[in-house]
Scaffold this motif. Structure first.
Motif, PDB file in Angstrom:
ATOM      1  N   SER A 111       0.861  -1.195  -0.085  1.00  0.00           N
ATOM      2  CA  SER A 111      -0.063  -0.080   0.152  1.00  0.00           C
ATOM      3  C   SER A 111       0.853   1.419  -0.016  1.00  0.00           C
ATOM      4  CB  SER A 111      -0.951   0.125   1.283  1.00  0.00           C
ATOM      5  OG  SER A 111      -1.795  -1.006   1.040  1.00  0.00           O
ATOM      6  N   GLY A 229      -2.659   1.983   0.969  1.00  0.00           N
ATOM      7  CA  GLY A 229      -2.080   1.785  -0.186  1.00  0.00           C
ATOM      8  C   GLY A 229      -2.525   2.682  -1.371  1.00  0.00           C
ATOM      9  N   SER A 284      -0.227  -1.566   4.217  1.00  0.00           N
ATOM     10  CA  SER A 284      -1.491  -0.763   3.958  1.00  0.00           C
ATOM     11  C   SER A 284      -2.216  -0.683   5.289  1.00  0.00           C
ATOM     12  CB  SER A 284      -2.354  -1.724   2.952  1.00  0.00           C
ATOM     13  OG  SER A 284      -2.509  -2.927   3.662  1.00  0.00           O
TER      14      SER A 284
END
Length: 441
Positions: A111, A229, A284
């Motif tokens: 991400s 992300g 992420s």
């Protein structure tokens, strides 16, 4: 002397108000912090439980538009599990938690951010989907097809079920990647149109999977990726900012909301903690710096870092139900809560544990209960009081349990969705911070 009497009278009045005010009140003295809660706050609504009549798909998927400046994505309940008990729902939810946590801890997500106007949508609890998942209804494609998607703050790439799809459930060991898709399965990386209320998001990059464990009719058909992300909805189309209020899991009437975009963080959110970065973990994930925990206003004397282990990572997740703490912290929290309950609610009888949930209490023959407030202390003096409904959770008729668990990893703590109910959680990727504020659901 007159001032002292006046202060004393005020304090006595405040405490009396807390004890008498229904259904709940958070009270603070110089030494204690606690809730006075009506027991009905914890209980599943009578006559509206999982055995109630099923709602039609059109009712479940209906949008709540709020004008040209935005739309409310509803976080709601679907009632489709007509033959499941509340206990079954919780058991399945906890089993799902174990599967997700094991997958998260053995794979890395990918991400990072980018993305422009504010829009929002209602959010629904997954209570009636036999699991802990919170869902939103969005329309995908041209012509638009309305889909229920679980909201996921850990992964970035949004994905939906392709048609036709293959049943992967026959292979129990079928590996899953960090976006919830079956590794090595058939699928497409697509660009689609996503309609959120009256807002149209063109050219959204997402996944379309041909192979994953099939879900029940009218249940969620994918995930809305809200991670950090570049492929998340937040990064692609929402300017790196969003907030939500998750509704009470035990109520079929409570409605939450998910707001995305430049103006999605309400002014009521005034307390922020900086996002942490950990390249070796899922990049992420929204990682926070958890510095301590208080119970009833008293700080636990426990090292938040496990001696000899890697630095403890704490991340916040909408897909995991129960908050999971590293063993020394969990043990100290549970012990402190149990001891304070003996003082705060001596008339409350103990009950048998529910799986890993303990202590548990029998709430029959009482109308209210005093419980200590659990406060999470994050970096930046950001203190988060776990709501009463996230401190005790109904597991059976008149029985509630402390819904925290020991993490299966001695270096990872997860803040789950049960503890996030009824508050506003705001994500500001632009300024790398996460905020907490009063909720509106």
């Amino acid at each position: 002397m007159a001032m002292n009497k006046q202060a004393l009278l005020f304090a006595l009045f405040f405490l009396l108000y807390c004890f008498l005010r229904p259904p709940s009140c958070e009270c603070t003295t110089t030494e204690e912090k606690y809730y006075i809660v009506g027991v009905n706050t914890f209980l599943i609504e009578e006559g509206r439980d999982l055995n109630a009549p099923t709602r039609s798909p059109s009712e479940a998927l209906a949008f709540q538009e709020v004008g040209s400046e935005g739309a409310d994505l509803l976080i709601t309940h679907l009632n489709v599990a007509s033959n499941s008990s509340w206990r079954d729902v919780l058991t399945q939810g906890l089993q799902r938690d174990k599967h997700l946590v094991n997958r998260i801890l053995t794979h890395n997500a990918r991400s990072s951010p980018l993305g422009t106007t504010a829009f929002s949508t209602p959010v629904t609890s997954g209570r009636e989907l036999q699991g802990p998942e919170y869902t939103v209804a969005v329309s995908i494609g041209t012509p638009a097809l309305t889909q229920l998607m679980g909201i996921d703050t850990l992964t970035s790439l949004s994905w939906i079920q392709c048609n036709p799809y293959k049943d992967c459930s026959s292979n129990a060991k079928f590996p899953m990647d960090t976006n919830g898709l079956a590794q090595g399965s058939e699928g497409d990386y697509i660009t689609e149109t996503l309609q959120v209320g009256d807002n149209t998001l063109n050219e959204l990059h997402m996944g379309c999977a041909y192979c994953f464990t099939p879900r029940r009719e009218y249940a969620t058909s994918g995930h809305l990726g809200l991670g950090r992300g570049p492929l998340s909805v937040v990064s692609q189309k929402a300017g790196g900012q969003f907030s939500y209020c998750l509704p009470n899991y035990s109520s079929v009437n409570a409605k939450g909301s998910l707001s995305l975009g430049k103006y999605s963080i309400p002014s009521s959110v005034k307390v922020f903690t900086p996002m942490q970065n950990e390249p070796q973990f899922a990049t992420s994930a929204y990682i926070l710096g958890l510095e301590g925990i208080s119970v009833g206003g008293q700080r636990l004397s426990v090292n938040m870092q496990v001696p000899g282990a890697l630095p403890t990572i704490t991340y916040i997740d909408t897909a995991i139900m129960a908050t999971q703490l590293v063993k020394p912290v969990y043990d100290a929290l549970r012990s402190s809560f149990e001891e304070k309950m003996k003082t705060y609610a001596p008339a409350v009888q103990p009950a048998s544990p529910f799986g890993e949930f303990k202590p548990c209490y029998q709430l029959s023959n009482i109308t209210s209960v005093k419980i200590p407030t659990v406060t999470l202390h994050f970096k930046g003096n950001a203190n988060f009081d776990v709501p009463a409904v996230g401190t005790l959770l109904q597991v059976a008729s008149d029985v509630v349990c402390f819904p925290f668990q020991q993490s299966p990893n001695d270096a990872v703590t997860i803040i789950g969705n049960v503890q996030q109910q009824g508050i506003t959680v705001a994500y500001d990727n632009v300024n790398n911070r996460i905020g907490f504020g009063p909720g509106s659901c």
